[in-house]
Motif scaffolding. Structure first.
Motif, PDB file in Angstrom:
ATOM      1  N   UNK A  12      21.385  55.836   2.162  1.00 32.70           N
ATOM      2  CA  UNK A  12      22.378  54.787   2.253  1.00 32.70           C
ATOM      3  C   UNK A  12      23.451  55.177   3.267  1.00 32.70           C
ATOM      4  N   UNK A  13      24.001  54.161   3.937  1.00 32.66           N
ATOM      5  CA  UNK A  13      24.977  54.389   4.998  1.00 32.66           C
ATOM      6  C   UNK A  13      26.196  55.156   4.495  1.00 32.66           C
ATOM      7  N   UNK A  14      26.739  54.718   3.365  1.00 30.34           N
ATOM      8  CA  UNK A  14      27.913  55.390   2.811  1.00 30.34           C
ATOM      9  C   UNK A  14      27.618  56.815   2.388  1.00 30.34           C
ATOM     10  N   UNK A  15      26.420  57.045   1.877  1.00 35.94           N
ATOM     11  CA  UNK A  15      26.032  58.394   1.479  1.00 35.94           C
ATOM     12  C   UNK A  15      25.955  59.306   2.695  1.00 35.94           C
ATOM     13  N   UNK A  16      25.348  58.815   3.783  1.00 36.39           N
ATOM     14  CA  UNK A  16      25.271  59.611   5.002  1.00 36.39           C
ATOM     15  C   UNK A  16      26.667  59.903   5.541  1.00 36.39           C
ATOM     16  N   UNK A  17      27.566  58.923   5.462  1.00 40.77           N
ATOM     17  CA  UNK A  17      28.938  59.125   5.931  1.00 40.77           C
ATOM     18  C   UNK A  17      29.607  60.269   5.173  1.00 40.77           C
ATOM     19  N   UNK A  18      29.439  60.308   3.858  1.00 34.99           N
ATOM     20  CA  UNK A  18      30.065  61.364   3.050  1.00 34.99           C
ATOM     21  C   UNK A  18      29.396  62.721   3.306  1.00 34.99           C
ATOM     22  N   UNK A  19      28.080  62.726   3.492  1.00 33.74           N
ATOM     23  CA  UNK A  19      27.371  63.970   3.792  1.00 33.74           C
ATOM     24  C   UNK A  19      27.830  64.530   5.133  1.00 33.74           C
ATOM     25  N   UNK A  20      27.955  63.656   6.130  1.00 37.35           N
ATOM     26  CA  UNK A  20      28.387  64.098   7.462  1.00 37.35           C
ATOM     27  C   UNK A  20      29.784  64.705   7.410  1.00 37.35           C
ATOM     28  N   UNK A  21      30.660  64.082   6.646  1.00 39.23           N
ATOM     29  CA  UNK A  21      32.015  64.636   6.519  1.00 39.23           C
ATOM     30  C   UNK A  21      31.965  66.009   5.872  1.00 39.23           C
ATOM     31  N   UNK A  22      31.182  66.130   4.797  1.00 41.72           N
ATOM     32  CA  UNK A  22      31.082  67.416   4.081  1.00 41.72           C
ATOM     33  C   UNK A  22      30.491  68.493   4.979  1.00 41.72           C
TER      34      UNK A  22
END
Length: 205
Positions: free
Chosen positions: A190-200
């Motif tokens: 999911x787009x939001x999940x990838x966004x949070x993973x990238x930040x982490x």
């Protein structure tokens, strides 16, 4: 929350904002995926409206305010911009030079299904049978990732990539070129999940 990028586009609402200090007409976009290229790394956002002078976007974490960055659209177009305001999961950006709003709306591309790919360098693990390989992610998208490793994987080999405590992804080896290996995920992230993973990843590597 339903993933914003899975919503169907039904049209554009054209609204002039007479009280907008920026002065330009603003076009509300239901959805435009993009990434922010900053000195701290590359991060995802969703453009919600834009004018020739700037845009507002859905963001998934705080972004450096007052610092210039690049906004890259899904078709590869780039706009130099500065964050001028943030409020919870929204942020406003001012373009360094006037943008072609019609092009932002139409987003013409020879690769209509091209996913947004984030370039980064982050440690991860690839699990195969009873073996665990330490690898480096060099870029990642909702559909897959490229890694650097010392292991020789077979094409179509089934593996599992573990990204810290954030995510486990079942994947298949799609290509290899020396130490570079391309993985395709069995399930689109999911787009939001990838966004949070990238930040982490970019904060902890």
């Amino acid at each position: 929350m339903q993933d914003a990028l899975r919503q169907e586009e039904t049209g554009l609402a054209h609204q002039g904002r007479a009280g907008d200090a920026r002065g330009a007409q603003r076009f509300t976009l239901l959805i435009r995926a993009a990434k922010l290229i900053t000195a701290q790394g590359e991060f995802l956002c969703v453009i919600r409206d834009a004018s020739e002078g700037g845009m507002s976007a859905r963001i998934f974490h705080e972004v450096p305010q007052g610092r210039e960055m690049l906004v890259e659209l899904q078709n590869g177009d780039r706009h130099r911009a500065t964050v001028v305001w943030q409020a919870e999961d929204r942020a406003g950006f001012q373009f360094a030079s006037p943008a072609d709003v019609a092009r932002i709306i139409q987003s013409p591309s020879d690769f209509s299904k091209r996913p947004i790919r984030l370039n980064l360098s982050a440690a991860a693990e690839v699990h195969r049978c009873e073996h665990i390989d330490d690898v480096t992610i060099t870029n990642i998208s909702q559909q897959g990732a490229s890694i650097t490793c010392n292991t020789h994987y077979a094409i179509d080999q089934q593996v599992m990539m573990r990204i810290g405590r954030m995510h486990d992804a079942q994947a298949k080896v799609r290509w290899r070129d020396g130490r570079q290996v391309g993985l395709v995920f069995e399930n689109t992230m999911q787009f939001g999940e990838l966004a949070r993973i990238a930040r982490w990843l970019q904060r902890n590597n």
